[in-house]
Design an enzyme around this catalytic site. Sequence first.
Site, mmCIF file in Angstrom:
data_model
loop_
_atom_site.group_PDB
_atom_site.id
_atom_site.type_symbol
_atom_site.label_atom_id
_atom_site.label_comp_id
_atom_site.label_asym_id
_atom_site.label_seq_id
_atom_site.Cartn_x
_atom_site.Cartn_y
_atom_site.Cartn_z
ATOM 1 N N GLU A 19 -3.061 46.422 59.798
ATOM 2 C CA GLU A 19 -1.976 46.427 60.780
ATOM 3 C C GLU A 19 -0.893 47.395 60.327
ATOM 4 O OE1 GLU A 19 -1.755 42.085 62.970
ATOM 5 O OE2 GLU A 19 -0.291 42.554 61.422
ATOM 6 N N CYS A 20 -0.496 48.300 61.205
ATOM 7 C CA CYS A 20 0.628 49.207 60.978
ATOM 8 C C CYS A 20 0.461 49.957 59.653
ATOM 9 C CB CYS A 20 1.947 48.445 61.054
ATOM 10 S SG CYS A 20 3.379 49.504 61.378
ATOM 11 N N GLY A 21 1.187 49.572 58.599
ATOM 12 C CA GLY A 21 1.018 50.256 57.326
ATOM 13 C C GLY A 21 -0.399 50.174 56.812
ATOM 14 N N TYR A 33 -3.032 50.045 58.658
ATOM 15 C CA TYR A 33 -3.777 50.999 59.486
ATOM 16 C C TYR A 33 -3.603 52.416 58.955
ATOM 17 C CZ TYR A 33 -4.592 53.862 63.709
ATOM 18 O OH TYR A 33 -5.007 54.820 64.613
ATOM 19 N N ALA A 70 -4.767 49.161 63.758
ATOM 20 C CA ALA A 70 -3.855 49.683 64.774
ATOM 21 C C ALA A 70 -2.431 49.476 64.288
ATOM 22 C CB ALA A 70 -4.066 48.971 66.114
#
Length: 437
Positions: free
Chosen positions: A328-330, A332, A429
């Site tokens: 997730e985010c970082g 990703y 993502a």
Amino acid sequence: MTARALIIGAPRSGSGKTSVTIGLLRAFARRGVKVRGIKTGPDYIDPGFHEAATHRPGLNLDSWAMAPDLLRHLARGQAEDAELLLIESAMGLFDGIVSEENRSGAASDLARLFRLPVLLVLDVSGQSQTAGVIAYGFAHYDPTVKIAACVLNRAGSERHKKLCGDAIQAAGIPVVGTILRDPSLVLPERHLGLVQASEHPEMDAHIERLADAMEASLDLDAIYAAAKPFNIPSGSTEKSLRPPGQRIALAQDAAFTFLYPHLMREWRSAGAEVVPFSPLADEAPAVGCDVCWLPGGYPELHAGRLAAAENFKTGLARFAETKPVHGECGGYMVLGETLEDADGVTHAMTGLLSHRTSFAKRKMNLGYRQAEIAENSPLGRKGDTIRGHEFHYASVVSPGTDQPFATIADGGGKPIGPTGGRRDLVSGAFFHAIARG
């Protein structure tokens, strides 16, 4: 034991809600009150401050992302073995998005759902009697949201305090104290405008100063009395995110810090085991786990160390050959081929997905998201809708060749398009998942 509960709200961000909440949490804890904090909205920073103040786990409650029954379930869990719950509003008390009734994300939704009163924090700097007009407006804007009392913050003098306080009390709203302007009470900011409790070298001393200020300035007995017994019906876990596996390898260090407290709690309650590991210490996910989760955080601040963590990278690649990995985010960003830091230096990441990201040209991406999962993944089955949000400054500078992880829409349902990537058992993502839609 039935806890009492109170929402702490304000007209806007920057009014001092967090400092007041943290100070009150510690001040009540000093008195021997079993107190816990809750933060509304998609904010995983402030629950860490609440935990630092009380030494009890914090919690997020988000009325847009979480169905009412899930809100009840999580809130009741936080109230167990507690005498007082202080629920800190995000932004302004009524600030949310246009959505279905009581699903706006605003703290006022929780005031209605739980029938709780509000302690209104007013930053009175730059005004005097006008503070009475603002308080009056809050008290009469929505009859289903009761303003129990006001706290005046950042008053400049005793005369200023009297002018504001008299105007508010004349409007029929009690004032339970005034905090004089003191720059030492302001919480620090840092990268992305955020500082986590664990990153502040003198956090406990700062919390003690806040508690001293609250004890000296506010009527704690009146605030406790303003809180209402928290008698709400049992909720349901139907819309909670199911554990992504029975044994979850969770990246956890200074580069991977952003995981909602309710996710960890619900996963463990469902019988899952969480096995932390540190990529920055060059650790790989434990081979006995059946899924690996890379949460958000600050990989751009540690890109060089992550690039050099060969054991982590090779171990993660070996893990991904047979078991799911999700970022997730970082997380990703780390799953991609490269990450460009703020200085323009490009670092090789794990390459388990083919996208490239950059932090050199910052652009804020912020908002609620509804994600429809493209294929079975640790987040859910194909076609499932997950509610969550995005908050990042990094951008994808090369999308790569992977299939999209999901199709997303904003909080109002307006389509945004495909997002993230998936290849074999690896997915990711920028989207932070909160609950099932």
